[in-house]
Scaffold this active site. Structure first.
Site, PDB file in Angstrom:
ATOM      1  N   ARG A  82      38.639  41.502  30.997  1.00 25.37           N
ATOM      2  CA  ARG A  82      39.878  41.909  30.427  1.00 25.37           C
ATOM      3  C   ARG A  82      41.194  41.267  30.888  1.00 25.37           C
ATOM      4  O   ARG A  82      42.105  40.820  30.268  1.00 25.37           O
ATOM      5  CB  ARG A  82      39.945  43.524  30.760  1.00 25.37           C
ATOM      6  N   THR A  83      41.020  40.947  32.449  1.00 25.42           N
ATOM      7  CA  THR A  83      42.009  40.372  33.154  1.00 25.42           C
ATOM      8  C   THR A  83      42.294  39.073  32.468  1.00 25.42           C
ATOM      9  O   THR A  83      43.591  38.776  32.037  1.00 25.42           O
ATOM     10  CB  THR A  83      41.996  40.473  34.742  1.00 25.42           C
ATOM     11  N   LYS A 112      33.174  19.638  42.459  1.00 27.97           N
ATOM     12  CA  LYS A 112      33.015  18.508  43.666  1.00 27.97           C
ATOM     13  C   LYS A 112      33.423  18.775  45.151  1.00 27.97           C
ATOM     14  O   LYS A 112      33.590  17.828  45.804  1.00 27.97           O
ATOM     15  CB  LYS A 112      33.947  17.298  42.855  1.00 27.97           C
ATOM     16  N   ARG A 133      42.365  34.186  40.033  1.00 28.98           N
ATOM     17  CA  ARG A 133      41.614  35.203  40.559  1.00 28.98           C
ATOM     18  C   ARG A 133      40.447  34.649  41.446  1.00 28.98           C
ATOM     19  O   ARG A 133      40.233  33.648  40.965  1.00 28.98           O
ATOM     20  CB  ARG A 133      40.795  36.064  39.323  1.00 28.98           C
ATOM     21  N   HIS A 170      44.978  43.960  43.571  1.00 29.10           N
ATOM     22  CA  HIS A 170      44.858  43.678  41.718  1.00 29.10           C
ATOM     23  C   HIS A 170      45.966  44.197  41.619  1.00 29.10           C
ATOM     24  O   HIS A 170      46.292  45.192  40.834  1.00 29.10           O
ATOM     25  CB  HIS A 170      43.771  44.433  41.138  1.00 29.10           C
TER      26      HIS A 170
HETATM   27  C1  NCD Z   1      38.212  45.299  37.985  1.00 27.11           C
HETATM   28  C2  NCD Z   1      38.481  44.244  39.114  1.00 27.11           C
HETATM   29  O1  NCD Z   1      37.986  43.057  38.762  1.00 27.11           O
HETATM   30  O2  NCD Z   1      38.733  44.502  40.237  1.00 27.11           O
HETATM   31  N1  NCD Z   1      38.328  44.979  36.889  1.00 27.11           N
HETATM   32  C3  NCD Z   1      39.237  44.781  36.147  1.00 27.11           C
HETATM   33  O3  NCD Z   1      40.073  43.798  36.262  1.00 27.11           O
HETATM   34  N2  NCD Z   1      39.668  45.463  34.998  1.00 27.11           N
HETATM   35  C4  NCD Z   1      37.484  46.401  38.429  1.00 27.11           C
HETATM   36  C5  NCD Z   1      35.791  46.113  38.570  1.00 27.11           C
HETATM   37  O4  NCD Z   1      35.572  44.971  38.576  1.00 27.11           O
HETATM   38  O5  NCD Z   1      35.012  47.014  38.847  1.00 27.11           O
END
Ligand code: NCD
Length: 352
Positions: A82-83, A112, A133, A170
């Site tokens: 989703r992100t 590498k 991320r 997040h």
């Molecule tokens: C979450 C995350 O990556 O922290 N997912 C997200 O970004 N929607 C929650 C999770 O992984 O449980």
């Protein structure tokens, strides 16, 4: 995914970066923590989100001009659906372009042995905004510091937006979560918000608790429901208490479910446990099923950042939960794209 190289991670440079307050203007800001936002910034962002959502839904083509010829790079060193996709879709819906290493970061120079700083420098020298991320807490601070150094050197500007830094924060998930609560409840004042599950490792609940406090919610009660071994970090609890939220910790959902206005369910973060045995010991503690939801009020909203696993029961349970009007996690998921559109347009100075 946990076995992929993540680059040699966060250096001491992360400590050299203090996230600037948004202070009424998103333009050119790195977004690495919810602590950058004050209530007026959030109200502005949410107004822009509502505006963009209705323009996209009505097919308004002028939205495609907002980020034309702007480029977003994605660097995802942890799994994401989703992100990652909502950021990409957001940029495309604003008329911008998206670049990523073909085949994902496993096929980048990280493979590498390149460090995080150099990967970020590469992304930042090609793109206007870098979505990162990474499994290490404060990795996005490191990226912000390195991009500021790069700007000085190259004379061009690129900003980082955190897509989640390990068990830290997040921030964009918190933005979309708060937006969704206000979307459905009209306010955060007077609500009882119940966060359930792995509150120790869940970065989404860390950021959500903090943003509710930063928003200045009045008479908001936070119920933190977790097994004793997965309680929220003390630092988070202190942060929200100091800003006036009432916080209550329990391992008994029955005690609090009936009085909740918002139930925010979360996954046990298997990838953050030291051993499979540690995970299995608590993995089945809180399972949301239709019979659990039956104990909640008629006007509660059930949220989940997703992905979901067994903590939302079986696929048959999912099917029942999904059609319950109180379940808003798919709205939440789609709001993520609209909130990220507003945020990208903001940091790229393209709002309007
Ligand atoms: C979450 C995350 O990556 O922290 N997912 C997200 O970004 N929607 C929650 C999770 O992984 O449980």
């Amino acid at each position: 995914m946990s076995s992929i190289a993540t680059g040699v991670g966060v250096s001491t440079m992360a400590a050299a970066f203090t996230p600037p307050a948004i202070d009424g203007d998103l333009t050119g800001r790195h977004i690495v923590s919810v602590e950058q936002f004050a209530r007026p910034d959030l109200d502005d962002l949410f107004r822009s989100t509502v505006d963009l959502r209705s323009r996209v839904r009505s097919g308004d083509q002028s939205v495609l001009k907002l980020c034309r010829r702007r480029i977003m790079a994605t660097l995802f060193f942890e799994a994401s659906t989703r992100t990652d996709m909502s950021f990409q879709a957001a940029m495309l819906r604003l008329g911008g372009e998206v670049v990523a290493t073909a085949g994902g970061v496993q096929f980048s120079s990280v493979y590498k042995g390149e460090n995080l700083a150099d990967s970020v420098r590469a992304a930042g020298s090609y793109a206007d905004v870098v979505v990162l991320r990474h499994p290490e807490v404060r990795s996005s601070y490191e990226a912000a510091y390195q991009l500021d150094q790069l700007s000085t050197r190259l004379g061009t500007r690129s900003v980082v937006v955190s897509g989640g830094d390990g068990v830290g924060e997040h921030p964009t998930q918190a933005l979309l979560d708060l937006f969704t609560i206000i979307d459905f409840k009209g306010t955060v004042d007077g609500l009882t918000v119940t966060l359930v599950g792995d509150l120790a490792h869940g970065r989404t609940v860390h950021s959500l608790a903090k943003i509710l406090a930063l928003y200045g919610a009045r008479d908001l009660r936070l119920e933190l429901v977790s097994p004793p071994s997965l309680r929220a970090p003390v630092g988070i609890i202190d942060f929200v208490r100091q800003r006036g939220l009432e916080v209550h910790e329990t391992d008994s959902l029955d005690e609090v479910i009936g009085g909740s206005d918002v139930i925010y369910w979360t996954r046990v973060q298997q990838e953050r446990f030291a051993s499979e045995a540690d995970y299995e010991a608590i993995a089945r503690h809180f399972i949301m099923t239709p019979s659990v939801l039956a104990q909640a009020s008629a006007d509660v909203i059930l949220m989940h950042p997703l992905p979901r696993k067994h903590e939302m029961g079986t696929p048959a349970d999912h099917a029942v939960l999904d059609i319950d009007p109180r379940s808003v996690y798919f709205h939440q998921m789609q709001n993520g794209m609209y909130v990220r559109m507003a945020l990208l347009a903001g940091v790229l100075g393209a709002a309007g």
